[in-house]
Design a protein around this motif. Structure first.
Motif, PDB file in Angstrom:
ATOM      1  N   ALA A  41    -114.715 -32.407   8.753  1.00 24.96           N
ATOM      2  CA  ALA A  41    -115.137 -33.509   7.886  1.00 24.96           C
ATOM      3  C   ALA A  41    -114.489 -33.321   6.519  1.00 24.96           C
ATOM      4  CB  ALA A  41    -116.658 -33.544   7.762  1.00 24.96           C
ATOM      5  N   THR A  42    -113.866 -34.365   5.998  1.00 20.65           N
ATOM      6  CA  THR A  42    -113.247 -34.291   4.672  1.00 20.65           C
ATOM      7  C   THR A  42    -113.602 -35.544   3.866  1.00 20.65           C
ATOM      8  OG1 THR A  42    -111.170 -35.334   5.375  1.00 20.65           O
ATOM      9  CG2 THR A  42    -111.309 -32.945   5.542  1.00 20.65           C
ATOM     10  N   LEU A  43    -113.651 -35.375   2.569  1.00 22.54           N
ATOM     11  CA  LEU A  43    -113.869 -36.487   1.649  1.00 22.54           C
ATOM     12  C   LEU A  43    -112.874 -36.347   0.512  1.00 22.54           C
ATOM     13  CD1 LEU A  43    -115.466 -38.967   0.662  1.00 22.54           C
ATOM     14  CD2 LEU A  43    -117.019 -37.377  -0.504  1.00 22.54           C
ATOM     15  N   GLU A  44    -111.997 -37.350   0.363  1.00 19.39           N
ATOM     16  CA  GLU A  44    -110.986 -37.353  -0.687  1.00 19.39           C
ATOM     17  C   GLU A  44    -111.314 -38.463  -1.685  1.00 19.39           C
ATOM     18  OE1 GLU A  44    -106.858 -36.653   1.263  1.00 19.39           O
ATOM     19  OE2 GLU A  44    -108.138 -37.586   2.788  1.00 19.39           O
ATOM     20  N   LEU A  45    -111.361 -38.104  -2.949  1.00 19.37           N
ATOM     21  CA  LEU A  45    -111.703 -39.047  -4.010  1.00 19.37           C
ATOM     22  C   LEU A  45    -110.579 -39.106  -5.033  1.00 19.37           C
ATOM     23  CD1 LEU A  45    -115.382 -37.894  -4.654  1.00 19.37           C
ATOM     24  CD2 LEU A  45    -114.626 -39.763  -3.176  1.00 19.37           C
ATOM     25  N   GLU A  46    -110.341 -40.290  -5.574  1.00 23.69           N
ATOM     26  CA  GLU A  46    -109.306 -40.453  -6.596  1.00 23.69           C
ATOM     27  C   GLU A  46    -109.733 -41.529  -7.575  1.00 23.69           C
ATOM     28  OE1 GLU A  46    -105.090 -42.605  -6.518  1.00 23.69           O
ATOM     29  OE2 GLU A  46    -105.044 -40.688  -5.413  1.00 23.69           O
ATOM     30  N   GLN A  47    -109.581 -41.227  -8.869  1.00 26.16           N
ATOM     31  CA  GLN A  47    -109.894 -42.195  -9.910  1.00 26.16           C
ATOM     32  C   GLN A  47    -108.778 -42.183 -10.945  1.00 26.16           C
ATOM     33  OE1 GLN A  47    -112.761 -44.444 -10.559  1.00 26.16           O
ATOM     34  NE2 GLN A  47    -111.045 -45.146 -11.823  1.00 26.16           N
ATOM     35  N   LYS A  48    -108.139 -43.311 -11.128  1.00 33.65           N
ATOM     36  CA  LYS A  48    -107.119 -43.431 -12.160  1.00 33.65           C
ATOM     37  C   LYS A  48    -107.797 -43.573 -13.514  1.00 33.65           C
ATOM     38  CE  LYS A  48    -103.373 -45.310  -9.351  1.00 33.65           C
ATOM     39  NZ  LYS A  48    -102.593 -44.052  -9.476  1.00 33.65           N
ATOM     40  N   LEU A  49    -107.334 -42.803 -14.486  1.00 31.89           N
ATOM     41  CA  LEU A  49    -107.863 -42.825 -15.848  1.00 31.89           C
ATOM     42  C   LEU A  49    -106.766 -43.324 -16.780  1.00 31.89           C
ATOM     43  CD1 LEU A  49    -109.585 -39.313 -15.761  1.00 31.89           C
ATOM     44  CD2 LEU A  49    -110.634 -41.536 -15.266  1.00 31.89           C
ATOM     45  N   GLY A  50    -106.628 -44.616 -16.868  1.00 36.26           N
ATOM     46  CA  GLY A  50    -105.564 -45.189 -17.679  1.00 36.26           C
ATOM     47  C   GLY A  50    -104.237 -45.145 -16.950  1.00 36.26           C
ATOM     48  N   GLN A  51    -103.161 -45.204 -17.744  1.00 34.21           N
ATOM     49  CA  GLN A  51    -101.825 -45.270 -17.170  1.00 34.21           C
ATOM     50  C   GLN A  51    -101.261 -43.907 -16.788  1.00 34.21           C
ATOM     51  OE1 GLN A  51    -100.094 -48.159 -16.513  1.00 34.21           O
ATOM     52  NE2 GLN A  51    -102.020 -49.166 -17.065  1.00 34.21           N
ATOM     53  N   ARG A  52    -101.764 -42.831 -17.387  1.00 36.18           N
ATOM     54  CA  ARG A  52    -101.112 -41.535 -17.215  1.00 36.18           C
ATOM     55  C   ARG A  52    -101.942 -40.506 -16.441  1.00 36.18           C
ATOM     56  NH1 ARG A  52     -96.577 -41.538 -20.213  1.00 36.18           N
ATOM     57  NH2 ARG A  52     -96.436 -42.940 -22.008  1.00 36.18           N
ATOM     58  N   PHE A  53    -103.252 -40.612 -16.481  1.00 36.91           N
ATOM     59  CA  PHE A  53    -104.098 -39.595 -15.879  1.00 36.91           C
ATOM     60  C   PHE A  53    -104.699 -40.092 -14.565  1.00 36.91           C
ATOM     61  CE2 PHE A  53    -104.120 -38.307 -20.336  1.00 36.91           C
ATOM     62  CZ  PHE A  53    -103.951 -36.931 -20.232  1.00 36.91           C
ATOM     63  N   THR A  54    -104.809 -39.134 -13.614  1.00 39.67           N
ATOM     64  CA  THR A  54    -105.513 -39.390 -12.362  1.00 39.67           C
ATOM     65  C   THR A  54    -106.388 -38.190 -12.044  1.00 39.67           C
ATOM     66  OG1 THR A  54    -103.687 -40.727 -11.498  1.00 39.67           O
ATOM     67  CG2 THR A  54    -105.293 -39.910  -9.906  1.00 39.67           C
ATOM     68  N   LEU A  55    -107.671 -38.437 -11.837  1.00 35.72           N
ATOM     69  CA  LEU A  55    -108.607 -37.390 -11.448  1.00 35.72           C
ATOM     70  C   LEU A  55    -108.848 -37.514  -9.956  1.00 35.72           C
ATOM     71  CD1 LEU A  55    -110.522 -35.111 -12.446  1.00 35.72           C
ATOM     72  CD2 LEU A  55    -112.313 -36.871 -12.620  1.00 35.72           C
ATOM     73  N   SER A  56    -108.656 -36.409  -9.221  1.00 33.16           N
ATOM     74  CA  SER A  56    -108.820 -36.464  -7.769  1.00 33.16           C
ATOM     75  C   SER A  56    -109.482 -35.194  -7.276  1.00 33.16           C
ATOM     76  CB  SER A  56    -107.461 -36.657  -7.082  1.00 33.16           C
ATOM     77  OG  SER A  56    -106.590 -35.572  -7.372  1.00 33.16           O
ATOM     78  N   GLY A  57    -109.989 -35.259  -6.074  1.00 33.35           N
ATOM     79  CA  GLY A  57    -110.624 -34.092  -5.488  1.00 33.35           C
ATOM     80  C   GLY A  57    -110.743 -34.253  -3.986  1.00 33.35           C
ATOM     81  N   VAL A  58    -110.942 -33.138  -3.320  1.00 31.74           N
ATOM     82  CA  VAL A  58    -111.145 -33.157  -1.870  1.00 31.74           C
ATOM     83  C   VAL A  58    -112.169 -32.091  -1.512  1.00 31.74           C
ATOM     84  CG1 VAL A  58    -109.151 -31.613  -1.538  1.00 31.74           C
ATOM     85  CG2 VAL A  58    -110.034 -32.935   0.392  1.00 31.74           C
ATOM     86  N   ALA A  59    -113.116 -32.474  -0.690  1.00 25.62           N
ATOM     87  CA  ALA A  59    -114.098 -31.544  -0.139  1.00 25.62           C
ATOM     88  C   ALA A  59    -113.921 -31.535   1.374  1.00 25.62           C
ATOM     89  CB  ALA A  59    -115.515 -31.967  -0.512  1.00 25.62           C
ATOM     90  N   SER A  60    -113.904 -30.361   1.953  1.00 29.81           N
ATOM     91  CA  SER A  60    -113.695 -30.268   3.396  1.00 29.81           C
ATOM     92  C   SER A  60    -114.674 -29.281   4.018  1.00 29.81           C
ATOM     93  CB  SER A  60    -112.260 -29.841   3.717  1.00 29.81           C
ATOM     94  OG  SER A  60    -112.052 -28.479   3.408  1.00 29.81           O
ATOM     95  N   TRP A  61    -114.998 -29.545   5.257  1.00 27.45           N
ATOM     96  CA  TRP A  61    -115.827 -28.651   6.061  1.00 27.45           C
ATOM     97  C   TRP A  61    -115.265 -28.647   7.474  1.00 27.45           C
ATOM     98  CZ3 TRP A  61    -118.422 -29.733  10.594  1.00 27.45           C
ATOM     99  CH2 TRP A  61    -119.264 -28.724  11.080  1.00 27.45           C
ATOM    100  N   SER A  62    -115.181 -27.472   8.054  1.00 29.20           N
ATOM    101  CA  SER A  62    -114.718 -27.383   9.441  1.00 29.20           C
ATOM    102  C   SER A  62    -115.464 -26.274  10.158  1.00 29.20           C
ATOM    103  CB  SER A  62    -113.206 -27.125   9.513  1.00 29.20           C
ATOM    104  OG  SER A  62    -112.893 -25.831   9.038  1.00 29.20           O
TER     105      SER A  62
END
Length: 772
Positions: free
Chosen positions: A293-314
């Motif tokens: 199981a995985t969850l990938e998240l991404e949020q653009k913060l304006g034109q230059r920054f992107t905050l992202s993350g991934v949580a995984s379980w196996s």
């Protein structure tokens, strides 16, 4: 001197390509209508960039290639990739001659990891984990250390498998297939919008069964039969209320029932390649279930920054059973039950400026492994140990006896005793849990100094806590020699019987829990120069790392600590694209210096008296050259060439009865040359054709002394594959073949039994596909 010459040849290939890249192409050679190659975007370095902007040596297999070359599993990808090779059957792989587990028998952590949708797959799942290629969007193979971005288990490289993501448009596909070995499968995939432009789904399913090619004449069953099932679901969320936000959730379930990890064929039967048989009477099976199981998240913060993350379980559940004597008698057998649960979280902040580009991130992971095993094992009698013990006893108990006399009597008695008890049967069980916790801070980026020159830098600060213990039981499962049968030597028989019993009992002692902690700072520094928008070169130096740990000495029931090992990797790269020809020509040349290598040593008590020490050093060097061209909208071709040379610089073991000097020998499964070539063509009437071939030179199968490795060889082989058929927009019908020339080769031959791991024979099949 040889190392310098070979490294010079690698750099020479790079220089030749660079020279051709900078030369002016004759106008007459360019077609009137240039054809662009497919744009390939690489994501495995935590940022999306084209393959031409990626300085790391990366081989990418796209969904289009997977379809056209009838690629069915990960090891088909391995076969077509420069400087990659299978190891002991389809149980692992090498990148630039470095196996994904180890090269010298030591260490428990891996050297290269496969990630599926962001989840790391444990080494034990490499044989039967979620590695089928149905509905896979892309496979990226990074060659060279990825310790800065990937951390633990990335000294040799990393493999990134990305399954097909949901889209806002409806699409479905289904495939039915039948092939040699009574291999049949049905697969489907598809999805579409749940909420228009905001929420989409995709599901994939595959069911496959095969009888295989090896028949068990004792048990009257197919020893390498296969029964596998995969189901996967994905959700894509892009809510209008949260501009620049994206989330992808994936859940997958894989079940695989098959023959044992290593399914041997007898080599003492007529025509053994075309008529493969085995004679074992105990089951040889592997049942592997993998949930991810995985969850990938991404949020653009304006034109230059992107905050992202991934949580995984196996979670990987593994049950294996094997016949240890490889024959119809019940002499030796065993099995393992394992459960490996892994959880990880990673958060990253990417910055994309005009001159500065990069990312910083935090990572944490835990891997909880519960490993149980049980076996009836015949331990070869440790004659040298017995003679040593008897000699000491005689010298201390018989007045006036000389050392030569004591040794003579000890040898004579050992011959008689071992004739009565040639092996020591041991009923053995083990429970060895392990918990690994990893935390890391990492960064990677580039800064444009001038319009052509960029500086590259990165680092990873890695902390690991490793806890391991072992509870073992060992019971003598045979019959001791009767003292009365030895006449005057009867007292010595009693003594040796006690010695055997104490040695078995020692293997059954519990080992205390051991916790060790490690820290590592892993820097990367380099430079990239772009001659034009389409031609660039780079040089990068970075440190690779594999953590230390603790190893269980089975014979002594002890947990033995060992330290980390490190590499320095020096790498040149060249990236060129020729739009007038639709051609890319890329190359990498490398040199790796490896120190504090984790080496497995035998202490001399018996064949299971092993522990790990940091006793080795080595180096390797080589290059990869990769070409791809779209000749037209209907035709294209590719070629790749890989060369690697590995050598132990220091591997001189003088420990107990273990006396080996591997200095100058090569790594196992490290072929000097790999080559692949392929092309496809589509006629305007719907007929399609693909033909491809891959070559691997011979490779040694074990780490042994240089003079001994010549007897331990995996054969050189050339595999020719093809796929031909008819397709329209909605459906297609194909015939395909693997190993069309029926190349006969061995992956490994046992020196103690007339058995071998044989390469797959010719496979012919048909497939029907529909899409809408």
């Amino acid at each position: 001197m040889k190392s310098r010459l070979m490294m010079a040849s690698a750099v020479g290939v790079w220089a030749v390509l660079a020279g051709s890249a900078l030369a002016e192409a004759p106008a007459a050679a360019a077609p009137e209508a240039p054809t662009e190659v497919d744009q390939v975007v690489v994501t495995g370095e935590k940022a999306s960039r084209s393959i031409q902007d990626t300085v790391t040596s990366v081989a990418v297999t796209t969904a289009r290639t997977i379809e056209r070359e009838q690629i069915r599993d990960f090891y088909d990808v391995v076969a077509r990739t420069a400087n990659m090779s299978e190891t002991y059957g389809k149980s692992g792989f090498t990148i630039r001659g470095i196996a994904n587990n180890n090269v010298s028998g030591g260490g428990s952590a891996g050297l290269a990891t496969v990630y599926v949708d962001g989840a790391a797959i444990p080494e034990r799942a490499m044989y039967g984990g979620p590695l089928d290629m149905w509905d896979v969007g892309q496979v990226e193979i990074f060659r060279g250390p990825q310790s800065t971005l990937q951390g633990r288990n990335a000294l040799a490289g990393a493999v990134i498998v990305r399954t097909t993501d949901p889209t806002p448009d409806w699409s479905f596909k289904v495939r039915g297939m039948a092939a040699s070995g009574d291999d049949r499968s049905i697969a489907l995939a598809g999805g579409g919008p749940i909420v228009a432009d905001q929420l989409a789904f995709r599901v994939a399913f595959e069911d496959r069964k095969s009888d295989g090619f090896i028949y068990n004449t004792t048990r009257k069953v197919d020893d390498d039969a296969l029964d596998t099932r995969m189901i996967r679901g994905k959700l894509l969320l892009t809510p209008m209320a949260a501009e620049g936000f994206k989330a992808i959730a994936t859940m997958s379930h894989n079940e695989r029932k098959s023959g044992y990890l290593y399914t041997y064929s007898r080599t003492d039967t007529p025509d053994y390649y075309d008529h493969r048989v085995t004679t074992t009477n105990s089951p040889n099976t592997s049942d592997i279930t993998t949930d991810i199981a995985t969850l990938e998240l991404e949020q653009k913060l304006g034109q230059r920054f992107t905050l992202s993350g991934v949580a995984s379980w196996s979670q990987v559940d593994l049950i294996q059973r094997y016949d240890g004597d490889l024959g119809p008698q019940t002499l030796s057998y065993g099995g393992q039950n394992e459960r490996i649960e892994t959880a990880s979280q990673e958060v990253r902040l990417n910055y994309e400026g005009e001159r500065l580009k990069g990312l910083v991130g935090l990572f944490h992971a835990t891997r909880d492994a519960d490993r149980k095993s049980a076996s009836l094992t015949n331990v070869e009698f440790p004659r040298a140990t017995l003679v040593s013990v008897l000699t000491s006893t005689l010298m201390g108990s018989v007045p006036g006896i000389t050392l030569p006399q004591a040794q003579g009597q000890a040898n004579a008695f050992a011959n008689a005793y071992i004739a009565a008890l040639p092996v020591i049967p041991v009923d053995y069980t083990s429970d060895a849990p392990e918990l690994v916790e990893t935390t890391a801070l990492f960064a990677d980026g580039s800064f444009e100094v001038t319009p052509g020159l960029s500086l590259l830098a990165g680092f990873r600060y890695d902390r690991e806590k490793n806890t391991q213990s072992s509870v073992q039981t060992a019971r003598f499962a045979g019959v001791y020699p009767t003292p009365a049968a030895f006449g005057a030597l009867a007292p010595y028989v009693v003594l040796v019987n006690q010695f055997v019993g104490s040695m078995v009992a020692q293997a059954g002692a519990p080992s205390p829990e051991t916790t060790r902690q490690f820290e590592a700072f892993l820097p990367k520094l380099g430079a990239r120069y772009a001659f034009t928008d389409d031609i660039s070169t780079s040089f990068v130096v970075q440190r690779g790392y594999r953590s230390g740990g603790t190893a269980i000495n089975t014979a002594r029931a002890t947990v033995v600590p060992y330290d980390p090992e490190y590499t320095w990797n020096y790498e040149l790269s060249l990236r060129t694209y020729w739009p007038q020809w639709g051609l890319t020509a890329n190359a990498n040349a490398y040199y790796v210096d490896w120190t504090d290598q984790q080496v497995s040593l035998n202490l001399g008590l018996n064949q299971y008296d092993y522990q790990v020490e940091n006793a080795g050093s080595s180096h390797l060097y080589g290059f990869e050259v990769e070409l791809a061209q779209r000749l037209s909208a209907n035709a294209g071709w590719y070629a790749s060439l890989g060369h690697t040379k590995t050598e132990f610089d220091e591997f001189n073991v003088q420990f107990g009865t273990d006396s080996r000097n591997l200095s100058g020998s090569e790594f196992p499964y490290a072929p000097h040359w790999t080559f692949s070539l392929g092309g496809d063509y589509r006629w305007n009437n719907g007929l399609v054709a693909n033909l491809n071939a891959n070559y691997r030179s011979k490779a040694f199968t074990e780490a042994g002394a240089a003079q001994d490795q010549d007897d331990r060889i995996a054969d050189a082989r050339t595999l020719v594959n093809g796929r031909f058929g008819y397709e329209s927009e909605r459906w297609g019908a194909y015939v395909f073949g693997k190993n069309l020339l029926n190349e006969k080769y061995s992956q490994y031959s046992r020196p103690d039994f007339a058995v071998a791991l044989l390469g797959e024979p010719r496979v012919l099949g048909v497939s029907l596909e529909a899409r809408w």
